[in-house]
Every structure is written in structure tokens, then in C-alpha cells.
Write a protein that holds these residues in place. Structure first.
Motif, PDB file in Angstrom:
ATOM      1  N   TYR A 115       7.963  -1.872  -0.163  1.00  0.00           N
ATOM      2  CA  TYR A 115       7.514  -1.137  -1.334  1.00  0.00           C
ATOM      3  C   TYR A 115       6.231  -1.765  -1.845  1.00  0.00           C
ATOM      4  O   TYR A 115       6.176  -2.978  -1.977  1.00  0.00           O
ATOM      5  CB  TYR A 115       8.567  -1.151  -2.451  1.00  0.00           C
ATOM      6  N   PRO A 116       5.215  -0.946  -2.151  1.00  0.00           N
ATOM      7  CA  PRO A 116       5.142   0.496  -1.943  1.00  0.00           C
ATOM      8  C   PRO A 116       5.226   0.863  -0.463  1.00  0.00           C
ATOM      9  O   PRO A 116       4.968   0.026   0.403  1.00  0.00           O
ATOM     10  CB  PRO A 116       3.776   0.873  -2.521  1.00  0.00           C
ATOM     11  N   GLU A 152       1.135   4.715   0.719  1.00  0.00           N
ATOM     12  CA  GLU A 152       0.185   4.220  -0.277  1.00  0.00           C
ATOM     13  C   GLU A 152      -0.874   3.303   0.331  1.00  0.00           C
ATOM     14  O   GLU A 152      -1.783   2.858  -0.389  1.00  0.00           O
ATOM     15  CB  GLU A 152       0.939   3.462  -1.385  1.00  0.00           C
ATOM     16  N   TYR A 198      -2.478  -2.609   1.638  1.00  0.00           N
ATOM     17  CA  TYR A 198      -2.215  -2.383   0.215  1.00  0.00           C
ATOM     18  C   TYR A 198      -2.185  -3.728  -0.511  1.00  0.00           C
ATOM     19  O   TYR A 198      -1.533  -4.668  -0.050  1.00  0.00           O
ATOM     20  CB  TYR A 198      -0.880  -1.662   0.021  1.00  0.00           C
ATOM     21  N   LEU A 216      -0.896  -5.700  -3.687  1.00  0.00           N
ATOM     22  CA  LEU A 216       0.183  -5.573  -4.657  1.00  0.00           C
ATOM     23  C   LEU A 216      -0.276  -5.909  -6.071  1.00  0.00           C
ATOM     24  O   LEU A 216      -1.013  -6.875  -6.291  1.00  0.00           O
ATOM     25  CB  LEU A 216       1.342  -6.490  -4.277  1.00  0.00           C
ATOM     26  N   ASP A 249       3.999  -3.605  -9.058  1.00  0.00           N
ATOM     27  CA  ASP A 249       4.519  -3.365  -7.705  1.00  0.00           C
ATOM     28  C   ASP A 249       5.549  -4.423  -7.330  1.00  0.00           C
ATOM     29  O   ASP A 249       6.612  -4.113  -6.760  1.00  0.00           O
ATOM     30  CB  ASP A 249       3.392  -3.408  -6.672  1.00  0.00           C
ATOM     31  N   ARG A 263       8.855  -3.826  -9.233  1.00  0.00           N
ATOM     32  CA  ARG A 263       9.596  -2.694  -8.687  1.00  0.00           C
ATOM     33  C   ARG A 263      10.135  -3.016  -7.289  1.00  0.00           C
ATOM     34  O   ARG A 263      11.259  -2.631  -6.941  1.00  0.00           O
ATOM     35  CB  ARG A 263       8.698  -1.456  -8.653  1.00  0.00           C
ATOM     36  N   ASP A 315      10.685   3.987  -7.930  1.00  0.00           N
ATOM     37  CA  ASP A 315       9.481   4.189  -7.127  1.00  0.00           C
ATOM     38  C   ASP A 315       8.448   4.932  -7.969  1.00  0.00           C
ATOM     39  O   ASP A 315       8.606   6.124  -8.259  1.00  0.00           O
ATOM     40  CB  ASP A 315       9.834   4.993  -5.872  1.00  0.00           C
ATOM     41  N   TYR A 361       5.502   5.793  -7.141  1.00  0.00           N
ATOM     42  CA  TYR A 361       4.581   6.602  -6.354  1.00  0.00           C
ATOM     43  C   TYR A 361       5.227   7.829  -5.731  1.00  0.00           C
ATOM     44  O   TYR A 361       4.528   8.681  -5.185  1.00  0.00           O
ATOM     45  CB  TYR A 361       3.972   5.741  -5.231  1.00  0.00           C
TER      46      TYR A 361
END
Length: 448
Positions: free
Chosen positions: A24-25, A29, A361, A363, A367, A370, A440, A442
């Protein structure tokens, strides 16, 4: 419970369209703004105080399984594999030169594809290179995926020499009707021979992969597959639900959609497999794994050391995962990176002396919060949201008030919420991904 029936709940919260939340994400993303230069910085910033995990992607198979959702190439020629391994070795050298010297390694994972179709001598030289470029811990775990249809004694001997101590055997189903419908025909005898060969060569820690939701699969055939697997007594089993996405994977277009079970049937298949394995002494781990009580995965769950990341559930993997090979995903402290997916693009990048990072990505603090909540849910079916937020200096009110789906799940009797402690009811484990998706930020947003 407000839901009129368990069938209603399974349809409403089945999660068939939701991410698996290994990271995650999610990869949707990732952005090309994070490329090779950023990854080089992240590699240089690694510390030798913390061990890392290595993942090597070998994207080759002898034949295409129609259910497969991974990028693989079908080849009967070893030359294609040998050429790819030459590029892979060069990538290892590039990464090792950027990372700190004597970077400690706690575990290595070979995936694909079918990594055991590479020539045994090439596997040994690959392991020799890894050991020469990194500082393997004395008790390092080395795991590899095995296709029993192509597994040879020579390869078993190579695995033993290289120090491999865990193997994941692809089974999926023992039902010959199902096997024919997914183009993966392998007998019970072939699987047993592979297992015996592994154990004969000192590789006693064995995983099985099983699936439900496949074409022509029934509750009875799912139960029978689980029972046959139990007879071979693997330490762990992963029981995955088939995800039919023919728009994404062309090979899945060869599967007859009309032969696929509906949501209610899938739930019943998953349930009977779980019940059969638990009755045989396996403990259910997270969403879809089962382990004997003395297995590291079960011990990790009991001691709250269980992890879920790009390699799935694990007791061994570290925060930092370095991925090698086309399409491989890695994670450093700052974020995620992914290599070029097309092998030609991957080869060109490495041949030019540059890392093959195509996207990634970075973070944010939110982020990380989560991600921690989602990982706790996926591992333990519960998450103390205020405690996790406090550990990251984040306001829990923002998360709990914005998770509207969470309150719907509570109304439907899927979760209990007590002062910010979110707990998934055991009988609603099938809805775990739906619970995770409530955190989430996103989900549903157009991809970058």
C-alpha cells in the motif's frame, strides 16, 4: 446482523474487485516520476545495521497456465533463459555497487514464472554471485517456487548445494477436469515425486499453492484437493481465489467464463477448503494462508511478527525488499520501485549500465499510517487505529471519521469497533479485503 443472509453479505463484501493489499499504496499509484536516479539515492542510503530481503523474478514457463495473472514468457529454449540470467547478473552487480558494502541479507525469494526450469548450473552460479555481493546471514532463508511438471533431480541437487531451505510447489487443483480447463495437467504422482525429491535433498520446509473459483470446480473437488494435499503434509498452504480479468491477461480469455462458479459458490469452496485444512491441524493465517502450528508463519502470528508485503505473508522478510528482474517490485524506506515490465526494455536499461526502474512511489506519513493499519488487518484481522496513528504522530480522528465504508461494515456485522480498535469477526474473514479497503485513500481514484 442486518444482512438477511450470509450469501447477501458475501455478494456485498466479496472484494473480488479489490486489491490484495500486499503493498500500500497499490501499484496503480506508481509514477514514472520515481525512476532510476531516485532508486540509486535510496540504495545508497541503506544501512548495514538492517538486513534486507532479495527477490529475483524469473519470468519463464514451459507452457502457459490459462489462469495465470503474472507476466511470463513461454519458451522451450534454454538460450532465452540463459540470456536473461546474464542480464539479471549484471543488474545484481549494479545494485550491489550502489548499496553499502556487506549489506546483510536475511532471506531470498525466487519467483516467476517457474524459476526451477533454469539450468541447475546457472542457478548455482547465480547464488554464488549473490553470496559474493551481499553478506548473507548464517540462518538466511532461501525460498524458490517449483513446478512439479518440470522439476528434476539435477535441480533438486543444485537447490541443496545452494542452501535453499524452502520450496513452494504449485498445485492449484488435483481435479483432472479442472486441470484440463486451466491448461495445467499434472498428476498427484508428479506432485508427490517433487515433494519426495525436495525432502530427499534436505528441503523439508514445503508450501503448496491451491486455488478455488476455477472453471468446473465444485465444493467436492475443492475438498478432495485439500485432502490430497494434506496427505503430503506441507508445512504451509496458500489458498487463493482465482481472479478472472481477461481484459488484462489475454491467456485468461481461453477460460470458459460460463464454467466459473458464482460469488456464493466461491465462498462455499473457500469455506470447505479452510474447514478441511483446519480440521487436519493447520492454523489459518491472515486472509488465505494455512500453516502447521510449529511453522514459522504460525509462530510469527502468535508473536505478532507476521508481515505482509510484495512477497505475500512471511515471517522472514524485512522492511527493505530489493527486487531483481523484469517487472520486479522492491521497497526501500522511502517508497516503492518497479522494474521495466517488457523484457526488451529491461534488457536495454541494464545493458546501458543503468538500473531498470520504470516507476515507483514515495511514501507520505499518511501512507505509512494507512499501510500499517492495512497490514495489521491483513495479518491479524484487527488493528488498533489510535495506537498506530500515535506511533506515527498522526491524528486518528481523521482516519476513523473519513472511513465511511468502515461504518457500513460495522452495520452489516462484518467488524466490531471499540474505541478505535477495529476487529474483523472470524466468520467474516472472507470480507477482509473489503475491511482493508476502508482505509485505502486512493481506491476508486483515476490512476496517475
Amino acid at each position: 446482523m442486518r444482512a438477511s443472509s450470509s450469501t447477501f453479505i458475501s455478494k456485498k463484501h466479496s472484494g473480488s474487485h479489490l486489491p490484495w493489499y500486499t503493498i500500500y499504496p497499490t501499484i496503480q499509484e506508481f509514477s514514472s516520476a520515481i525512476g532510476a536516479e531516485t532508486y540509486e539515492e535510496w540504495l545508497r542510503s541503506l544501512s548495514t545495521d538492517d538486513a534486507v530481503s532479495l527477490y529475483l523474478h524469473i519470468p519463464f514457463c514451459r507452457s502457459m497456465c490459462w489462469y495465470c495473472g503474472f507476466p511470463t514468457s513461454i519458451t522451450r529454449l534454454d538460450n532465452l533463459i540463459i540470456n536473461y540470467l546474464a542480464v539479471l547478473r549484471e543488474e545484481i552487480r549494479l545494485v550491489a555497487e550502489l548499496a553499502p558494502q556487506a549489506l546483510p541479507v536475511s532471506d531470498v525469494h525466487f519467483g516467476g514464472g517457474s524459476p526451477t526450469i533454469m539450468p541447475p548450473g546457472d542457478f548455482l552460479s547465480l547464488m554464488e554471485l549473490l553470496r559474493g555481493r551481499f553478506a548473507f546471514e548464517k540462518a538466511a532463508n532461501i525460498a524458490i517456487e517449483v513446478d512439479p511438471r518440470t522439476f528434476t533431480t539435477d535441480m533438486a541437487e543444485a537447490l541443496q548445494k545452494a542452501g535453499v531451505n524452502r520450496a513452494s510447489v504449485g498445485v492449484q487443483s488435483f481435479d483432472p477436469i479442472v486441470q484440463k480447463a486451466i491448461n495445467r495437467v499434472q498428476s498427484e504422482a508428479q506432485v508427490m515425486t517433487a515433494v519426495q525429491n525436495l525432502r530427499l535433498h534436505g528441503i523439508g520446509r514445503i508450501n503448496f499453492d491451491l486455488m478455488f473459483g476455477l472453471p468446473y470446480q465444485t465444493v467436492q473437488s475443492c475438498r478432495q484437493s485439500a485432502m490430497l494435499a494434506i496427505e503430503m503434509r506441507p508445512d504451509r498452504l496458500a489458498v487463493f481465489g482465482y481472479a478472472h480479468v481477461p481484459s488484462y491477461r489475454k491467456n485468461q480469455r481461453l477460460i470458459d467464463r460460463a464454467a466459473l462458479p458464482d460469488i456464493a459458490a466461491r465462498a462455499e469452496q473457500a469455506s470447505v477448503m479452510a474447514d478441511t485444512l483446519v480440521a487436519a491441524g493447520y492454523l489459518q493465517i491472515g486472509l488465505d494462508h494455512f500453516a502447521l502450528p510449529d511453522d514459522e508463519l504460525a509462530l510469527a502470528q502468535r508473536t505478532r511478527r507476521l508481515r505482509r508485503n510484495s512477497l505475500g505473508y512471511s515471517a522472514e522478510t524485512r522492511q527493505t525488499v530489493i527486487g531483481f528482474g523484469a517487472s520486479a517490485i522492491g521497497r526501500c524506506g522511502e517508497g516503492y520501485v518497479q522494474n521495466e515490465l517488457p523484457q526488451d526494455s529491461y534488457n536495454r536499461s541494464i545493458a546501458s549500465g543503468h538500473l531498470a526502474t520504470s516507476k515507483g512511489y514515495r511514501l507520505t506519513v499518511e501512507d505509512r499510517v494507512r499501510a500499517a493499519i492495512i497490514e495489521q488487518l491483513m495479518c491479524y484481522l484487527e488493528a488498533d487505529v489510535p495506537a498506530i496513528c500515535t506511533a506515527h504522530g498522526f491524528d486518528p480522528i481523521h482516519l476513523l471519521s473519513s472511513a465511511k465504508q468502515l461504518h457500513i461494515l460495522a452495520e452489516d456485522g462484518i467488524v466490531d469497533i471499540d474505541n478505535g480498535l477495529v476487529r474483523v469477526r472470524q466468520e467474516c474473514r472472507f470480507a477482509l479485503r473489503a475491511v482493508a479497503s476502508a482505509f485505502d485513500a486512493y481506491l476508486g481514484r483515476p490512476p496517475l
